[in-house]
Scaffold this motif. Structure first.
Motif, mmCIF file in Angstrom:
data_model
loop_
_atom_site.group_PDB
_atom_site.id
_atom_site.type_symbol
_atom_site.label_atom_id
_atom_site.label_comp_id
_atom_site.label_asym_id
_atom_site.label_seq_id
_atom_site.Cartn_x
_atom_site.Cartn_y
_atom_site.Cartn_z
ATOM 1 N N UNK A 140 0.836 -1.201 0.000
ATOM 2 C CA UNK A 140 0.000 0.000 0.000
ATOM 3 C C UNK A 140 0.876 1.258 0.000
ATOM 4 N N UNK A 141 2.033 1.183 0.680
ATOM 5 C CA UNK A 141 2.918 2.345 0.763
ATOM 6 C C UNK A 141 3.537 2.662 -0.594
ATOM 7 N N UNK A 145 3.000 6.135 -2.546
ATOM 8 C CA UNK A 145 4.167 6.908 -2.979
ATOM 9 C C UNK A 145 4.078 7.230 -4.467
ATOM 10 N N UNK A 146 3.626 6.259 -5.263
ATOM 11 C CA UNK A 146 3.505 6.485 -6.710
ATOM 12 C C UNK A 146 2.414 7.515 -7.011
ATOM 13 N N UNK A 147 1.347 7.467 -6.242
ATOM 14 C CA UNK A 147 0.281 8.457 -6.424
ATOM 15 C C UNK A 147 0.820 9.863 -6.151
ATOM 16 N N UNK A 177 -6.377 0.242 2.969
ATOM 17 C CA UNK A 177 -6.524 1.304 1.961
ATOM 18 C C UNK A 177 -6.325 2.708 2.528
ATOM 19 N N UNK A 178 -6.050 2.821 3.813
ATOM 20 C CA UNK A 178 -5.956 4.139 4.456
ATOM 21 C C UNK A 178 -4.956 5.064 3.751
ATOM 22 N N UNK A 179 -3.739 4.565 3.498
ATOM 23 C CA UNK A 179 -2.710 5.411 2.898
ATOM 24 C C UNK A 179 -3.102 5.860 1.488
#
Length: 267
Positions: A140-141, A145-147, A177-179
């Motif tokens: 998820x991280x 980060x890519x977003x 899905x929080x991040x």
């Protein structure tokens, strides 16, 4: 353990003293980092297997030096000071110092991508995060980060493509899905889509409220909470604490001198 560990321990205390006093000079932080790297390399001179994985450094030293927490605080300090080039260098050093076979360098990858974007090197940040996302598609991280990297590169369509792989506007926010949700809020704000941004903020607020409620319930279930409220509900009569029942002499020790109480251990 070699002497450098004690030096690192002393310097790390100085670091937090500077942090508390809002001292903008990060020299002591840099000295502590160099000392930490020297300590790790010194251990490997004696034992090549020392701390091959990042987490093993704290485990091997019985968490005496709090290496992981200190490093993340150091990177926060560098970021707060706008020292993004140094931030990248520190991340590269740490990533290169360990095997990362049992653990992902996710925190340091995220920090490096953020630093690159902060320096205006958006294309480098995107390239870094795209490779990381390919290597760890379940992370998820790495997705978050890519977003962020694509947002900073003003590639909103590319950022939204990642968001939509994880959430849709009506989904409930979860630990998994929080991040991405937080990154999505940033995306829709950057796009000027305030309606969607507000919807996602409300979803995040519900998630935060649920987490807080769960933490409170867990706290209330702890053993030391049993009967705690009942203790304060009891009625006490002043007669129960009649001064006549207690005399200062009851607390005096004939063998004690007054000077023994000049300095208490918690002063």
């Amino acid at each position: 353990m070699n002497k450098l560990w004690k030096d690192f321990q002393r310097l790390s205390v100085d670091c937090y003293t500077h942090m508390i006093s809002n001292n903008p000079d990060r020299t002591v932080w840099n000295q502590a980092f160099d000392t930490l790297v020297g300590a790790i390399k010194g251990e490997r001179d004696k034992n090549p297997d020392f701390g091959k994985e990042f987490y093993q450094v704290d485990e091997t030293t019985d968490f005496e030096y709090g290496v992981e927490d200190w490093l993340l605080d150091y990177l926060d300090e560098l970021g707060a000071g706008g020292l993004h080039e140094k931030r990248c260098q520190v991340c590269d050093t740490i990533i290169g110092l360990f095997a990362w076979k049992e653990q992902s360098p996710a925190d340091f990858m995220f920090e490096k991508s953020s630093a690159l974007s902060a320096m205006g090197r958006a294309d480098e940040a995107v390239a870094l995060c795209e490779k990381w996302y390919q290597d760890e598609p379940e992370s998820q991280l790495s997705a978050a980060a890519l977003i962020y990297a694509r947002i900073n590169a003003e590639d909103y369509a590319g950022a939204e493509q990642i968001v939509e792989k994880y959430v849709s506007k009506g989904d409930k926010c979860t630990d998994d899905t929080e991040l991405v949700y937080r990154a999505a809020v940033r995306l829709y704000e950057a796009k000027g889509d305030e309606k969607t941004a507000e919807q996602m903020k409300k979803t995040l607020e519900k998630y935060d409220d649920e987490i807080e409620r769960e933490l409170m319930e867990e706290f209330e279930e702890l053993p030391f909470c049993d009967g705690f409220g009942d203790f304060f509900d009891e009625d006490f009569d002043d007669e129960d604490f009649d001064d006549e029942d207690f005399d200062d002499e009851d607390f005096e020790d004939e063998d004690s001198e007054d000077e023994d109480f000049d300095v208490l251990p918690f002063q």
